[in-house]
Design an enzyme around this catalytic site. Structure first.
Site: not given
Ligand code: NAD
Ligand code: TDX
Length: 365
Positions: A145-147, A171, A175
């Site tokens: 992730t970018d975080e 988190y 990561k």
């Molecule tokens: P998500 O939370 O929707 O899904 C995570 C999945 O992993 C779920 O299906 C869960 O059951 C499974 N899981 C959790 N623990 C496990 C374990 N121990 N063994 C097997 N399976 C397990 O997550 P997402 O948003 O789809 O993110 C996927 C990946 O991308 C993550 O690694 C996250 O850090 C990264 N990522 C997400 C975002 C975003 O915006 N969603 C952005 C950047 C990076």
């Molecule tokens: O109720 C809300 N109100 C609000 O203002 C929620 C849930 C979020 N926010 C803000 C927090 C963040 O600035 O919105 C922005 C986005 O929040 P999230 O959807 O929780 O995402 P973020 O914290 O940016 O992280 C996401 O992007 C990077 C993903 O959840 C991570 O898994 C990924 O790595």
């Protein structure tokens, strides 16, 4: 770009989550593209975020096999790798929600850091036993992730692959820890790893604790739209299909040991985004009382340690692999809103579960 060396037998972790399920669907739909899939084993523990309904339309596809299990279960992973002659691991599984990591960081350490470490060890043991050609072709793809790069000020240049790590939330720290183990596996043992750092994804099947689906569903339910702090925090939004295309491309043509940043080139302030969602819903599904959904916006206590801004410089993946995002935010957001409107039963099934009720109830009301 030729995809002729693309891996065809994949172990995907977290394939029942948001990005993982989109990846599985895109990948299986890519038949004839040169990146055909012979077998895709989806290893998912089905935590609160894992949902088999995300792949319900693919049930019965002989190329897809679901296994409920933990990435940290070495015996299980060893078995899956060997029995299915896997040629690439694509690792999505994680605890992914920042707010949950503030409420309870330990699960993030165990899954993201320890779980990834164990998965790497299982992959390394299997890879060590492969014949030379298969060994050279094997890939371990880690979705980061970018975080991990921390927070930007408004005038700072976007994160590059070389930006020093500065994770701020539990988190992000978990990561970052996993990224370091992936890096070490390449440098010390030669495991052919690939890493991507992407920005905030949006699209169908996203768990409704994340900003975009939460706001859409709360709006429709007449609940408050909880904006953290003053709403000026900035996120860069990437459509999940563009992210999945980038992963496929990196997997097929990226150089082992390399890291690629993937961004949407689309920075938006949270409050502007929420207002935009509300205005689109005013057109697509007007409120019964004729008032704007923006009336439901409520400013709530800020997230502790809330990162100000994320932005990604994706010049490297553009120059090296020819990737750019194809979806504009306008079309991507409209399609996404339409998807949540059309798939209400999918969301209702999630929000009725105990885990979701505990968390979503806490955030939105
Ligand atoms: P998500 O939370 O929707 O899904 C995570 C999945 O992993 C779920 O299906 C869960 O059951 C499974 N899981 C959790 N623990 C496990 C374990 N121990 N063994 C097997 N399976 C397990 O997550 P997402 O948003 O789809 O993110 C996927 C990946 O991308 C993550 O690694 C996250 O850090 C990264 N990522 C997400 C975002 C975003 O915006 N969603 C952005 C950047 C990076
Ligand atoms: O109720 C809300 N109100 C609000 O203002 C929620 C849930 C979020 N926010 C803000 C927090 C963040 O600035 O919105 C922005 C986005 O929040 P999230 O959807 O929780 O995402 P973020 O914290 O940016 O992280 C996401 O992007 C990077 C993903 O959840 C991570 O898994 C990924 O790595």
């Amino acid at each position: 770009m030729s995809l002729k060396n693309a891996p065809r037998r994949l172990l995907v972790t977290g394939g029942c989550g948001f990005i993982g399920s989109n990846f599985v669907r895109e990948r299986l739909a890519a038949t004839g593209s040169g990146a055909d899939t012979d077998l895709l084993v989806n290893l998912d523990l089905l935590t609160y975020a894992g949902n088999r309904a995300n792949l319900a339309d693919l049930e019965g596809d002989p190329r897809l096999q679901f296994v409920q299990g933990d990435i940290g279960d070495r015996a299980l992973v060893a078995d899956l790798l060997a029995c299915h002659r896997i040629d690439a691991v694509v690792h999505f599984a994680a605890e992914s929600h920042v707010d949950r990591s503030i409420d309870g960081p330990e699960a993030f350490v165990l899954t993201n850091a320890v779980g990834t470490f164990r998965l790497l060890e299982s992959a390394r043991a299997y890879w060590n036993g492969l014949a030379p050609e298969a060994k050279a072709a094997f890939r371990f793809f880690h979705v980061s992730t970018d975080e991990v790069f921390g927070s930007l000020e408004p005038e700072d240049p976007p994160f590059r692959e070389t930006t020093p790590y500065a994770p701020n939330s539990p988190y992000a720290a978990s990561k970052a820890a996993s990224d370091h183990f992936v890096r070490a596996a390449f440098h010390t043992f030669g495991l052919p790893t690939l890493v991507s750092h992407c920005t905030n994804n949006y699209g169908p099947y996203q768990f409704p604790e994340k900003l975009i689906p939460l706001m859409i569903l709360n709006a429709l339910d007449g609940k408050p739209l909880p904006v953290y702090g003053d709403g000026t925090n900035v996120r860069d939004w990437l459509h999940v299909a563009d992210h999945c295309r980038a992963i496929d491309l990196i997997l097929s043509t990226g150089a082992p040991g390399e890291v690629y940043n993937v961004g949407g080139l689309n920075e938006v302030k949270n409050l502007d985004l929420v207002r935009r969602l509300a205005a689109t819903l005013d057109t697509l599904r007007p409120r019964a009382d004729g008032k704007p959904y923006a009336d439901q916006i409520t400013f709530v206590k800020d997230r502790p340690g809330h990162d100000r801004r994320y932005a990604i410089d994706c010049a490297k993946i553009k120059a090296a692999l020819g990737w750019t995002p194809q979806e504009t935010f306008e079309t991507g957001l409209e399609k996404t809103i339409a998807w949540y409107l059309e798939n209400r039963p999918w969301a209702d099934a999630i929000t009725e579960t105990r885990y979701a009720r505990e968390r979503l109830g806490g955030v939105s009301v």
